[in-house]
Scaffold this active site. Structure first.
Site, PDB file in Angstrom:
ATOM      1  N   TYR A  32     -22.925 -10.045  -8.628  1.00 58.16           N
ATOM      2  CA  TYR A  32     -23.756 -10.999  -9.372  1.00 58.16           C
ATOM      3  C   TYR A  32     -22.839 -11.869 -10.234  1.00 58.16           C
ATOM      4  CZ  TYR A  32     -28.292 -12.833 -10.393  1.00 58.16           C
ATOM      5  OH  TYR A  32     -29.373 -13.668 -10.454  1.00 58.16           O
ATOM      6  N   HIS A  37     -16.343 -13.869 -14.096  1.00 58.57           N
ATOM      7  CA  HIS A  37     -15.707 -13.266 -12.925  1.00 58.57           C
ATOM      8  C   HIS A  37     -14.812 -14.292 -12.214  1.00 58.57           C
ATOM      9  CE1 HIS A  37     -19.621 -10.874 -13.013  1.00 58.57           C
ATOM     10  NE2 HIS A  37     -18.713  -9.904 -13.078  1.00 58.57           N
ATOM     11  N   GLY A 147     -11.416  -8.242 -17.398  1.00 59.58           N
ATOM     12  CA  GLY A 147     -11.787  -9.131 -18.490  1.00 59.58           C
ATOM     13  C   GLY A 147     -11.713  -8.450 -19.848  1.00 59.58           C
TER      14      GLY A 147
HETATM   15  P1  AMP Z   1     -18.590  -6.445 -14.075  1.00 59.22           P
HETATM   16  O1  AMP Z   1     -19.034  -7.071 -12.794  1.00 59.22           O
HETATM   17  O2  AMP Z   1     -19.506  -6.690 -15.217  1.00 59.22           O
HETATM   18  O3  AMP Z   1     -18.198  -5.000 -13.897  1.00 59.22           O
HETATM   19  O4  AMP Z   1     -17.252  -7.202 -14.477  1.00 59.22           O
HETATM   20  C1  AMP Z   1     -16.161  -7.282 -13.605  1.00 59.22           C
HETATM   21  C2  AMP Z   1     -14.972  -7.801 -14.332  1.00 59.22           C
HETATM   22  O5  AMP Z   1     -15.261  -9.107 -14.856  1.00 59.22           O
HETATM   23  C3  AMP Z   1     -14.581  -6.935 -15.546  1.00 59.22           C
HETATM   24  O6  AMP Z   1     -13.172  -6.845 -15.635  1.00 59.22           O
HETATM   25  C4  AMP Z   1     -15.158  -7.688 -16.698  1.00 59.22           C
HETATM   26  O7  AMP Z   1     -14.484  -7.468 -17.921  1.00 59.22           O
HETATM   27  C5  AMP Z   1     -14.972  -9.132 -16.241  1.00 59.22           C
HETATM   28  N1  AMP Z   1     -15.916 -10.008 -16.943  1.00 59.22           N
HETATM   29  C6  AMP Z   1     -17.260  -9.864 -17.046  1.00 59.22           C
HETATM   30  N2  AMP Z   1     -17.784 -10.817 -17.838  1.00 59.22           N
HETATM   31  C7  AMP Z   1     -16.743 -11.589 -18.256  1.00 59.22           C
HETATM   32  C8  AMP Z   1     -16.629 -12.733 -19.100  1.00 59.22           C
HETATM   33  N3  AMP Z   1     -17.685 -13.283 -19.694  1.00 59.22           N
HETATM   34  N4  AMP Z   1     -15.403 -13.247 -19.291  1.00 59.22           N
HETATM   35  C9  AMP Z   1     -14.305 -12.693 -18.718  1.00 59.22           C
HETATM   36  N5  AMP Z   1     -14.353 -11.617 -17.908  1.00 59.22           N
HETATM   37  C10 AMP Z   1     -15.546 -11.069 -17.680  1.00 59.22           C
END
Ligand code: AMP
Length: 278
Positions: A32, A37, A147
């Protein structure tokens, strides 16, 4: 760009890249995808010859009463974003591909996983460390991108890589925010219009704390209290935690001297959002 669903298909592709001497970057995600990302993928593309994005809603990092079933999913949209960002491959396995029915090996970390989000999500980081270890073994990247949005996760992964001697460079990437300051998150889709406005209180309050520190306030308790007080002006917000910690060890700071991470988790209605500032 390819979408690969099995480990058996993925391995020979990466081995082929390695034979050619190509550098491989990995961006682990739960899909998503949004601009946050995408920023990780773009950075990975700029620093590596090939980039794999894993797109997997990992069941083991969700608690029993959490949002595993309702977590948003849209692989077609994700594929378009990955393609645009320049990724070479999406690894999109089914849960059965990642976990044997009788799996009984997990990666557990003490200390760093106990505070902050670990308090309300006691099994979360066991799931994160386990799935990230598995992805590291499956994809064998040179670098992996995470992130700063999930600051505790980033610290935990860095520690795990150090402690378990993974030969992988962990690259931390800055938080991408909406124009009004809300940190981008797949979970923002849960928010109603009214909640979306209320959610701005997280970043506003964090900035207030950061400003206090920049103006010379050294007493972490005072900064914390001011942040919580500001959060409480928003009727839809219920603070889970506000902590000021060392960004590497995640240990609480009493007197602010060097680097200090202000981390928070707040319920806006039923949605739990996290954010942080340094
Ligand atoms: P997730 O899909 O939420 O598990 O996130 C996947 C990766 O994207 C993780 O390393 C998160 O820290 C990074 N991430 C999610 N949201 C953000 C954001 N707003 N800014 C930077 N990185 C992000």
């Amino acid at each position: 760009m390819q979408i690969i669903k099995t480990i058996e298909e993925l391995r020979p592709i990466v081995k082929g890249w390695r034979k050619e001497g190509l550098r491989v970057g990995l961006v682990p995600t739960m899909g998503y995808l949004h601009e946050g990302h995408k920023s990780l993928i773009v950075k990975a593309v700029s620093e590596n010859d090939r980039v794999v994005v894993s797109d997997f809603v990992n069941p083991t990092q969700f608690g029993v009463n959490e949002d595993l079933a309702s977590y948003p999913r849209d692989i077609e949209r994700d594929a378009a974003i990955c393609e645009e960002a320049g990724a070479d491959l999406i690894f999109h396995p089914e849960p059965e591909e990642m976990y044997f029915a009788d799996s009984c090996t997990f990666v557990n970390m003490d200390k760093l996983t106990k505070g902050l989000c670990g308090k309300t999500r006691p099994t979360h980081f066991r799931g994160v460390c386990t799935v990230v270890s598995k992805l590291f073994h499956i994809v064998t990247p040179d670098r992996a991108y995470f992130g700063q949005k999930d600051a505790q996760q980033l610290a935990v992964i860095r520690r795990m890589v150090r402690d378990l001697n993974f030969d992988i460079e962990i690259v931390g990437c800055p938080i991408v925010r909406e124009k009004d300051g809300l940190a981008m998150s797949s979970r923002n889709t849960y928010l109603s219009g009214e909640e979306r406005k209320a959610a701005l209180i997280l970043h506003k309050s964090l900035l207030l704390g950061k400003q206090m520190m920049e103006q010379g306030e050294r007493d972490a308790a005072k900064v914390k209290a001011a942040i919580i007080q500001n959060m409480e002006t928003e009727p839809l917000a219920k603070v889970d935690y506000v902590e000021i910690v060392n960004p590497d060890s995640l240990e609480n700071i009493d007197i602010i001297k060097g680097k200090a991470l202000i981390a928070t988790a707040v319920y806006i209605g039923k949605t739990r959002l996290i954010d942080n500032e340094m």
